[in-house]
Design an enzyme around this catalytic site. Sequence first.
Site, PDB file in Angstrom:
ATOM      1  N   ASP A   2      -3.348   6.178   8.812  1.00  0.00           N
ATOM      2  CA  ASP A   2      -4.066   7.047  10.236  1.00  0.00           C
ATOM      3  C   ASP A   2      -4.874   7.966   9.668  1.00  0.00           C
ATOM      4  OD1 ASP A   2      -5.520   6.388  12.316  1.00  0.00           O
ATOM      5  OD2 ASP A   2      -4.238   7.238  13.490  1.00  0.00           O
ATOM      6  N   HIS A  19     -10.576   3.178   3.928  1.00  0.00           N
ATOM      7  CA  HIS A  19      -9.404   2.382   3.284  1.00  0.00           C
ATOM      8  C   HIS A  19      -9.112   1.915   2.237  1.00  0.00           C
ATOM      9  CE1 HIS A  19      -9.111   1.058   7.832  1.00  0.00           C
ATOM     10  NE2 HIS A  19      -9.982   0.707   7.626  1.00  0.00           N
ATOM     11  N   SER A  47      -1.233  -3.455  11.951  1.00  0.00           N
ATOM     12  CA  SER A  47      -0.978  -4.131  13.189  1.00  0.00           C
ATOM     13  C   SER A  47      -1.822  -4.904  14.034  1.00  0.00           C
ATOM     14  CB  SER A  47      -1.626  -2.246  14.388  1.00  0.00           C
ATOM     15  OG  SER A  47      -2.077  -2.466  14.894  1.00  0.00           O
ATOM     16  N   LEU A 113      13.212   0.693  -6.130  1.00  0.00           N
ATOM     17  CA  LEU A 113      12.780   1.430  -4.588  1.00  0.00           C
ATOM     18  C   LEU A 113      12.313  -0.154  -4.006  1.00  0.00           C
ATOM     19  CD1 LEU A 113      11.541   3.372  -2.257  1.00  0.00           C
ATOM     20  CD2 LEU A 113       8.874   2.925  -3.868  1.00  0.00           C
ATOM     21  N   SER A 177       2.061   4.484  18.831  1.00  0.00           N
ATOM     22  CA  SER A 177       1.223   3.401  18.261  1.00  0.00           C
ATOM     23  C   SER A 177       2.479   2.147  18.075  1.00  0.00           C
ATOM     24  CB  SER A 177       0.307   3.517  17.429  1.00  0.00           C
ATOM     25  OG  SER A 177      -0.256   4.684  17.853  1.00  0.00           O
TER      26      SER A 177
HETATM   27  C1  FPP Z   1      -6.028   3.392   9.920  1.00  0.00           C
HETATM   28  O1  FPP Z   1      -6.590   4.071   9.487  1.00  0.00           O
HETATM   29  C2  FPP Z   1      -5.470   2.355   8.410  1.00  0.00           C
HETATM   30  C3  FPP Z   1      -5.936   1.478   8.511  1.00  0.00           C
HETATM   31  C4  FPP Z   1      -5.469   0.446   9.943  1.00  0.00           C
HETATM   32  C5  FPP Z   1      -5.470   0.895   7.064  1.00  0.00           C
HETATM   33  C6  FPP Z   1      -4.433   1.021   6.496  1.00  0.00           C
HETATM   34  C7  FPP Z   1      -4.571   0.322   5.050  1.00  0.00           C
HETATM   35  C8  FPP Z   1      -4.947   0.598   3.670  1.00  0.00           C
HETATM   36  C9  FPP Z   1      -4.302   2.597   3.884  1.00  0.00           C
HETATM   37  C10 FPP Z   1      -5.562   0.120   2.915  1.00  0.00           C
HETATM   38  C11 FPP Z   1      -3.699   0.226   1.157  1.00  0.00           C
HETATM   39  C12 FPP Z   1      -3.167  -0.629   2.048  1.00  0.00           C
HETATM   40  C13 FPP Z   1      -2.349  -1.730   1.283  1.00  0.00           C
HETATM   41  C14 FPP Z   1      -0.642  -1.737   1.261  1.00  0.00           C
HETATM   42  C15 FPP Z   1      -2.054  -1.638  -0.532  1.00  0.00           C
HETATM   43  P1  FPP Z   1      -7.725   4.195  10.824  1.00  0.00           P
HETATM   44  O2  FPP Z   1      -9.279   3.071  10.778  1.00  0.00           O
HETATM   45  O3  FPP Z   1      -7.639   3.931  12.105  1.00  0.00           O
HETATM   46  O4  FPP Z   1      -8.760   5.263  11.237  1.00  0.00           O
HETATM   47  P2  FPP Z   1      -9.260   6.135  12.197  1.00  0.00           P
HETATM   48  O5  FPP Z   1      -8.248   6.231  13.694  1.00  0.00           O
HETATM   49  O6  FPP Z   1      -9.545   7.103  11.019  1.00  0.00           O
HETATM   50  O7  FPP Z   1     -10.572   5.442  12.616  1.00  0.00           O
END
Ligand code: FPP
Length: 222
Positions: A2, A19, A47, A113, A177
């Site tokens: 997050d 991201h 999610s 892993l 969550s």
């Molecule tokens: C949540 O932060 C993050 C996500 C919904 C996406 C997570 C995906 C990655 C880190 C991409 C890489 C993954 C792989 C497996 C290569 P948010 O967008 O909710 O952040 P915020 O709460 O600050 O808005």
Amino acid sequence: MDGNGRWAKQQGRRRLFGHNAGAESVRACCEYAVEHGIRYLSLFAFSEENWSRPEDEVSGLMKLMFKSVLEERETFRKNNIRFRVIGDRSRLPADLLQAIDAVQQETAGHTGLTLIIMLSYSGKWDILQAAQRYAADCLAAGRQLPLDETGFGNLLATAGIPDPDLMIRTSGEQRISNYMLWQCAYTEFYYTPVLWPDFRKNDLEQAIQSYNQRERRYGKVE
Ligand code: FPP
């Protein structure tokens, strides 16, 4: 994982920039896990609820997943990593599914892993699909089949994977969550204010050190 959006905002950039930076943290954590003999690392990448984000963010994330899966192939081979993706496949784009299936197959025999990407996943979805499968099995058998916790666990999308010992949530949020609701029954939780794109090996180490100091009683007395 997050905090990508907030991290990007702090830099005056679009959410997808966060991201992309988050993908580097994924790499760092995998490296740490391999170096320290961690057996399972699961990452909540997307999610069920995330599908309702703006269309460009969703498609950008799917493209990032596609690119990352293919780019990391060689890393998985070199490091004996077994790659798994868990979630509602019905909503994922066809090209991503193809890439996932190919890399899962390629790495199925790896014994180091197990890296699990939770994609289009939610805990309630998982419990519901397990209940639906149980109902279908009963219907097919024409009777109510016996069911216990182990049996139900085997119907979950995470069947065969041990329940998590430690759950880390970044960015200061302190909620589950809709993550692995059934599987986290006795998981230890660790919250950190660090935003996911800043989360590196030393942060993971701190979380594990905190875990190592805890006493797990599983509802019993010592
Ligand atoms: C949540 O932060 C993050 C996500 C919904 C996406 C997570 C995906 C990655 C880190 C991409 C890489 C993954 C792989 C497996 C290569 P948010 O967008 O909710 O952040 P915020 O709460 O600050 O808005």
